[in-house]
Design a protein around this motif. Structure first.
Motif, PDB file in Angstrom:
ATOM      1  N   LYS A 232       0.841  -1.191   0.000  1.00 14.88           N
ATOM      2  CA  LYS A 232       0.000   0.000   0.000  1.00 14.88           C
ATOM      3  C   LYS A 232       0.882   1.249   0.000  1.00 14.88           C
TER       4      LYS A 232
ATOM      5  N   TYR B 288       0.274   7.479   0.116  1.00 19.43           N
ATOM      6  CA  TYR B 288      -0.629   8.547  -0.319  1.00 19.43           C
ATOM      7  C   TYR B 288      -1.958   8.011  -0.851  1.00 19.43           C
ATOM      8  N   CYS B 289      -2.090   6.698  -0.979  1.00 18.66           N
ATOM      9  CA  CYS B 289      -3.211   6.096  -1.706  1.00 18.66           C
ATOM     10  C   CYS B 289      -4.454   5.979  -0.829  1.00 18.66           C
ATOM     11  N   ASP B 290      -5.581   6.548  -1.331  1.00 14.87           N
ATOM     12  CA  ASP B 290      -6.850   6.409  -0.624  1.00 14.87           C
ATOM     13  C   ASP B 290      -7.830   5.537  -1.402  1.00 14.87           C
TER      14      ASP B 290
ATOM     15  N   ASN C  20      -9.387   1.846  -2.729  1.00 17.07           N
ATOM     16  CA  ASN C  20      -9.660   0.597  -2.036  1.00 17.07           C
ATOM     17  C   ASN C  20      -8.642  -0.457  -2.493  1.00 17.07           C
TER      18      ASN C  20
ATOM     19  N   GLU D 224      -4.868  12.767   1.442  1.00 13.68           N
ATOM     20  CA  GLU D 224      -6.251  12.331   1.604  1.00 13.68           C
ATOM     21  C   GLU D 224      -6.455  11.653   2.954  1.00 13.68           C
ATOM     22  N   PRO D 225      -7.644  11.837   3.565  1.00 15.74           N
ATOM     23  CA  PRO D 225      -7.936  11.141   4.823  1.00 15.74           C
ATOM     24  C   PRO D 225      -7.776   9.630   4.673  1.00 15.74           C
ATOM     25  N   ASN D 226      -7.495   8.979   5.775  1.00 15.13           N
ATOM     26  CA  ASN D 226      -7.337   7.515   5.812  1.00 15.13           C
ATOM     27  C   ASN D 226      -6.110   7.038   5.040  1.00 15.13           C
ATOM     28  N   THR D 227      -5.111   7.913   4.917  1.00 14.16           N
ATOM     29  CA  THR D 227      -3.843   7.490   4.335  1.00 14.16           C
ATOM     30  C   THR D 227      -2.722   7.732   5.340  1.00 14.16           C
TER      31      THR D 227
ATOM     32  N   TYR E  61      -1.638  11.313   5.441  1.00 12.36           N
ATOM     33  CA  TYR E  61      -2.563  12.213   6.142  1.00 12.36           C
ATOM     34  C   TYR E  61      -2.270  12.198   7.648  1.00 12.36           C
TER      35      TYR E  61
END
Length: 384
Positions: free
Chosen positions: A16, A19-21, A23, A197-200, A203
Motif C-alpha cells: 500500500k 498517499y493512496c486512498d 480501495n 487524503e484522509p485515511n492514508t 494524512y
C-alpha cells in the motif's frame, strides 16, 4: 440513454502506498484469482438484470489496486465471460492499469493478445528519491523499461501517470519528469497534484510539501511543455495527443452511465429520467465481496448498496462532472442526461456568468481561465 461503460476493480497491490486512498490491500497470502473472476462475473450478471434489454458497453477499465498482478489466464476468463453477458461495441476501449514493478515482456504481450488495447502505467515520477518517498516498488530505470515493454508488446494507446507537488520537489525535478515522460512518446499523460487524503499514512504523518505558490508555478511550467509537445489538456489532470483522449474517463465526466463491479466499485445507472438515476456501491472488503451470493443479495443488507440521486441534487452532480472538462457542457445535453430543464441550473449559472467564472457561447457553457482555477467555488454555488 447515455453510453455505458464498465469499471472492474482489482483490490490487491504488492504494498500500500502512503498517499493512496483507493480501495487497495497489500497481498499477504496470494490472490484468489479464479474465485475473484467468478465473483466479478456473478456481480456483472446481477447488475445487468437492472436493464430491460442487454446494453452495449463502449469501454472497459480495469483499475485498482494493481490489475496487472493477475495472470493472462485469469483476465482471459474474465473478458470472455464479459463478452458472453454483454454486447461490446466494435471499437470498445479496454484499459488495463499496471505498475512498473509488475512488468514481464511475455505477460504484457499476452495481455495485448487478449484484446486489451489501452495501457495505463502508474509511473508517478522518474526520480528515484521521489519514488522512494512515495513508497513505490519500482525505480526510474524500471519505469522506463516498463514503457518500452508495453510499446514492444504493441500497446500504441498508452497513458503514463505522473504526480507533482511531491515532498521537497523542485521545479527542475518536475520539469525533468515531464520531459522524460514525453521522450517515451505516450499518447496520453495524467498529470496530477499529490494531495493528502484522509485515511492514508501521509494524512496521519504528513510530509513537508512545497509551498502552494511553488506548486502552482511548476504546474504551469509543466503544462506549457506539454502543450508545446502536442499534449492538449482536455480535463483537469488529463493531457492527450489528438484522437487519444480516454473514452472511458470522458464518459464519467460527461455524466454517462457505468457499471462498477469488484470490491468497492461504484456505478451509475440511468433508468427513468429524472427520478430514477441510481448510484451503486459494492462491499469494500475483498473477503466480504467474495462471500456475496449474487444475485440474491443484490442491494440487500450488508451487501451492495443503491442510492437514487435526488432531483434537487442532479444539477450539482451534472456540473461537478462536466466542468472538469475544458469544453464544459451543452445545455441540450443537460436536458437529455438529467431530464431537467436548463432553468433548474439557476440562479447559480447566471451568478457564475456574471462573475466571469463561466462563459456561455450559444448553448455551450465552460469555465473561463479564472473559473478553471476556482472550480470548487463554482460548484459551491450549485449545492442545493
Amino acid at each position: 440513454m447515455p453510453p455505458l461503460s464498465l469499471y472492474i476493480h482489482f483490490p490487491w497491490c504488492i504494498q500500500k502506498c502512503p498517499y493512496c486512498d483507493f480501495n487497495s490491500h497489500a497481498v499477504k497470502t496470494g490472490i484468489p484469482e479464479m474465485q475473484y473472476v467468478a465473483a466479478l462475473l456473478a456481480d456483472l450478471r446481477a447488475d445487468l438484470s437492472l436493464f430491460d434489454t442487454p446494453p452495449s458497453i463502449h469501454s472497459i477499465f480495469m483499475g485498482g489496486g494493481t490489475p496487472s498482478l493477475f495472470s493472462p489466464a485469469a483476465l482471459q476468463q474474465l473478458l470472455a465471460g464479459v463478452k458472453q453477458l454483454a454486447d461490446l461495441s466494435s471499437n470498445c476501449e479496454i484499459t488495463l492499469e499496471a505498475n512498473p514493478g509488475t512488468f514481464e515482456s511475455a505477460k504484457f504481450q499476452a495481455f495485448r493478445d487478449l484484446g486489451i488495447n489501452r495501457l495505463s502505467i502508474g509511473i508517478q515520477s522518474f526520480n528515484d528519491r521521489h519514488l522512494k518517498s512515495l513508497g513505490r516498488i519500482h525505480d526510474a530505470e524500471q519505469a522506463v523499461n516498463a514503457v518500452n515493454i508495453a510499446l514492444r508488446a504493441g500497446f500504441d494507446n498508452l497513458n503514463l501517470d505522473l504526480m507533482f507537488g511531491l515532498p521537497a520537489q523542485t521545479q527542475a525535478e518536475a520539469l525533468a519528469d515531464i520531459n522524460t515522460a514525453i521522450s517515451l512518446k505516450p499518447t496520453h499523460i495524467s498529470f496530477y497534484q499529490l494531495t493528502l487524503e484522509p485515511n492514508t499514512y501521509f494524512y496521519k504523518f504528513p510530509p513537508k510539501l512545497p509551498e502552494d505558490e511553488s506548486i502552482f508555478a511548476l504546474q504551469k511550467a509543466c503544462q506549457r511543455i506539454l502543450a508545446r509537445n502536442g499534449y492538449r489538456q482536455y480535463e483537469i489532470s488529463a493531457y492527450a495527443k489528438p484522437g487519444y483522449q480516454s473514452r472511458h474517463n470522458r464518459n464519467y465526466w460527461q455524466f454517462g452511465d457505468y457499471l462498477g463491479i469488484g470490491a468497492g466499485a461504484h456505478g451509475k445507472i440511468s433508468r427513468t429520467l429524472p427520478r430514477d438515476i441510481i448510484r451503486t456501491a459494492k462491499p469494500k472488503s475483498p473477503e466480504q465481496y467474495l462471500k456475496q451470493d449474487y444475485p440474491s443479495t443484490l442491494f440487500g443488507a450488508n451487501s451492495s448498496s443503491r442510492e437514487t440521486i435526488s432531483i434537487e441534487q442532479l444539477p450539482l452532480e451534472f456540473v461537478m462532472n462536466h466542468l472538469r472538462l475544458k469544453e464544459g457542457f451543452n445545455l441540450d445535453d443537460y436536458r437529455a442526461l438529467t431530464g431537467l430543464a436548463p432553468e433548474t441550473l439557476e440562479p447559480a449559472l447566471t451568478e457564475c456568468l456574471n462573475q466571469g467564472l463561466l462563459i456561455k457561447h450559444q448553448q455551450q457553457v465552460f469555465c473561463s481561465e479564472q473559473g478553471w482555477d476556482f472550480l470548487d467555488e463554482i460548484l459551491e454555488k450549485f449545492i442545493p
